[in-house]
Design a protein around this motif. Structure first.
Motif, mmCIF file in Angstrom:
data_model
loop_
_atom_site.group_PDB
_atom_site.id
_atom_site.type_symbol
_atom_site.label_atom_id
_atom_site.label_comp_id
_atom_site.label_asym_id
_atom_site.label_seq_id
_atom_site.Cartn_x
_atom_site.Cartn_y
_atom_site.Cartn_z
ATOM 1 N N GLU A 32 0.814 -1.218 0.000
ATOM 2 C CA GLU A 32 0.000 0.000 0.000
ATOM 3 C C GLU A 32 0.845 1.265 0.000
ATOM 4 O O GLU A 32 0.371 2.342 -0.357
ATOM 5 C CB GLU A 32 -0.941 0.012 1.207
ATOM 6 N N ASP A 33 2.104 1.157 0.437
ATOM 7 C CA ASP A 33 2.998 2.323 0.472
ATOM 8 C C ASP A 33 3.441 2.738 -0.922
ATOM 9 O O ASP A 33 3.895 3.860 -1.114
ATOM 10 C CB ASP A 33 4.234 2.031 1.321
ATOM 11 N N GLY A 34 3.342 1.834 -1.879
ATOM 12 C CA GLY A 34 3.771 2.128 -3.237
ATOM 13 C C GLY A 34 5.003 1.348 -3.621
ATOM 14 O O GLY A 34 5.574 0.603 -2.821
ATOM 15 N N ASP A 35 5.412 1.554 -4.857
ATOM 16 C CA ASP A 35 6.572 0.863 -5.416
ATOM 17 C C ASP A 35 7.853 1.293 -4.694
ATOM 18 O O ASP A 35 8.076 2.487 -4.475
ATOM 19 C CB ASP A 35 6.669 1.185 -6.910
ATOM 20 N N LYS A 36 8.689 0.343 -4.337
ATOM 21 C CA LYS A 36 9.928 0.641 -3.623
ATOM 22 C C LYS A 36 10.857 1.557 -4.421
ATOM 23 O O LYS A 36 11.510 2.432 -3.866
ATOM 24 C CB LYS A 36 10.651 -0.655 -3.242
ATOM 25 N N GLU A 37 10.922 1.336 -5.726
ATOM 26 C CA GLU A 37 11.772 2.190 -6.568
ATOM 27 C C GLU A 37 11.263 3.633 -6.561
ATOM 28 O O GLU A 37 12.055 4.575 -6.516
ATOM 29 C CB GLU A 37 11.826 1.660 -8.002
ATOM 30 N N ASP A 38 9.938 3.805 -6.608
ATOM 31 C CA ASP A 38 9.354 5.145 -6.579
ATOM 32 C C ASP A 38 9.626 5.840 -5.242
ATOM 33 O O ASP A 38 9.903 7.037 -5.205
ATOM 34 C CB ASP A 38 7.845 5.095 -6.830
ATOM 35 N N ILE A 39 9.553 5.080 -4.157
ATOM 36 C CA ILE A 39 9.838 5.649 -2.839
ATOM 37 C C ILE A 39 11.303 6.067 -2.750
ATOM 38 O O ILE A 39 11.616 7.161 -2.273
ATOM 39 C CB ILE A 39 9.481 4.652 -1.720
ATOM 40 N N ALA A 40 12.196 5.210 -3.225
ATOM 41 C CA ALA A 40 13.628 5.539 -3.206
ATOM 42 C C ALA A 40 13.912 6.780 -4.048
ATOM 43 O O ALA A 40 14.720 7.634 -3.664
ATOM 44 C CB ALA A 40 14.454 4.350 -3.698
ATOM 45 N N GLU A 41 13.234 6.914 -5.172
ATOM 46 C CA GLU A 41 13.400 8.100 -6.012
ATOM 47 C C GLU A 41 12.877 9.348 -5.304
ATOM 48 O O GLU A 41 13.514 10.398 -5.328
ATOM 49 C CB GLU A 41 12.677 7.909 -7.348
ATOM 50 N N TYR A 42 11.711 9.228 -4.668
ATOM 51 C CA TYR A 42 11.131 10.352 -3.935
ATOM 52 C C TYR A 42 12.085 10.834 -2.837
ATOM 53 O O TYR A 42 12.351 12.033 -2.698
ATOM 54 C CB TYR A 42 9.778 9.954 -3.328
ATOM 55 N N VAL A 43 12.597 9.891 -2.038
ATOM 56 C CA VAL A 43 13.504 10.232 -0.942
ATOM 57 C C VAL A 43 14.756 10.911 -1.491
ATOM 58 O O VAL A 43 15.203 11.940 -0.965
ATOM 59 C CB VAL A 43 13.863 8.978 -0.115
ATOM 60 N N THR A 44 15.310 10.368 -2.551
ATOM 61 C CA THR A 44 16.514 10.942 -3.156
ATOM 62 C C THR A 44 16.259 12.357 -3.652
ATOM 63 O O THR A 44 17.040 13.272 -3.364
ATOM 64 C CB THR A 44 17.013 10.049 -4.315
#
Length: 122
Positions: free
Chosen positions: A40-52
């Motif tokens: 539910e948090d979303g795609d891990k790659e998308d989260i890593a991109e957002y954080v970066t």
């Protein structure tokens, strides 16, 4: 927290050699159960991109000036950490979790909230 308050804007820096790759550290952290990630948090790659993008490109200059957290935008790496206590190196295996929490737990909407929550995470 108290050390960060006392030395706000005047923190010594610990230079990371080699520099820490933000995106890959956050991505690896999301695979750990301690991160609490769910589909539910979303795609891990998308989260890593957002954080970066948030930490390196949007907030990087402010984090460097006030908290001695320095990022290299060209390589998207963390190059320095604040030295909150003399001669104490933070636990580097927790760096990915720290970066993730810095992005999602900090109140980026107000100056006072930002300072308090970044100091808490440090």
């Amino acid at each position: 927290y108290q050390s960060c308050l006392r030395r706000f804007g005047d923190l010594d820096r610990i230079v990371l050699q080699p520099a820490a790759p933000v995106r890959s550290l956050v991505r690896a952290t999301l695979d750990c159960p301690e991160a609490g990630w769910s589909e539910e948090d979303g795609d891990k790659e998308d989260i890593a991109e957002y954080v970066t993008n948030l930490l390196v490109h949007e907030k990087g200059e402010m984090l460097s000036i006030y908290f001695a957290l320095t990022f290299d935008p060209a390589t998207e790496t963390l190059t320095t950490l604040p030295e909150l206590l003399d001669n104490l190196l933070p636990p580097l295996p927790l760096l990915g979790m720290f970066l993730l929490r810095l992005a999602i737990q900090v109140d980026w909407t107000s100056e006072e909230g930002c300072f308090a929550t970044v100091a808490t995470e440090l």
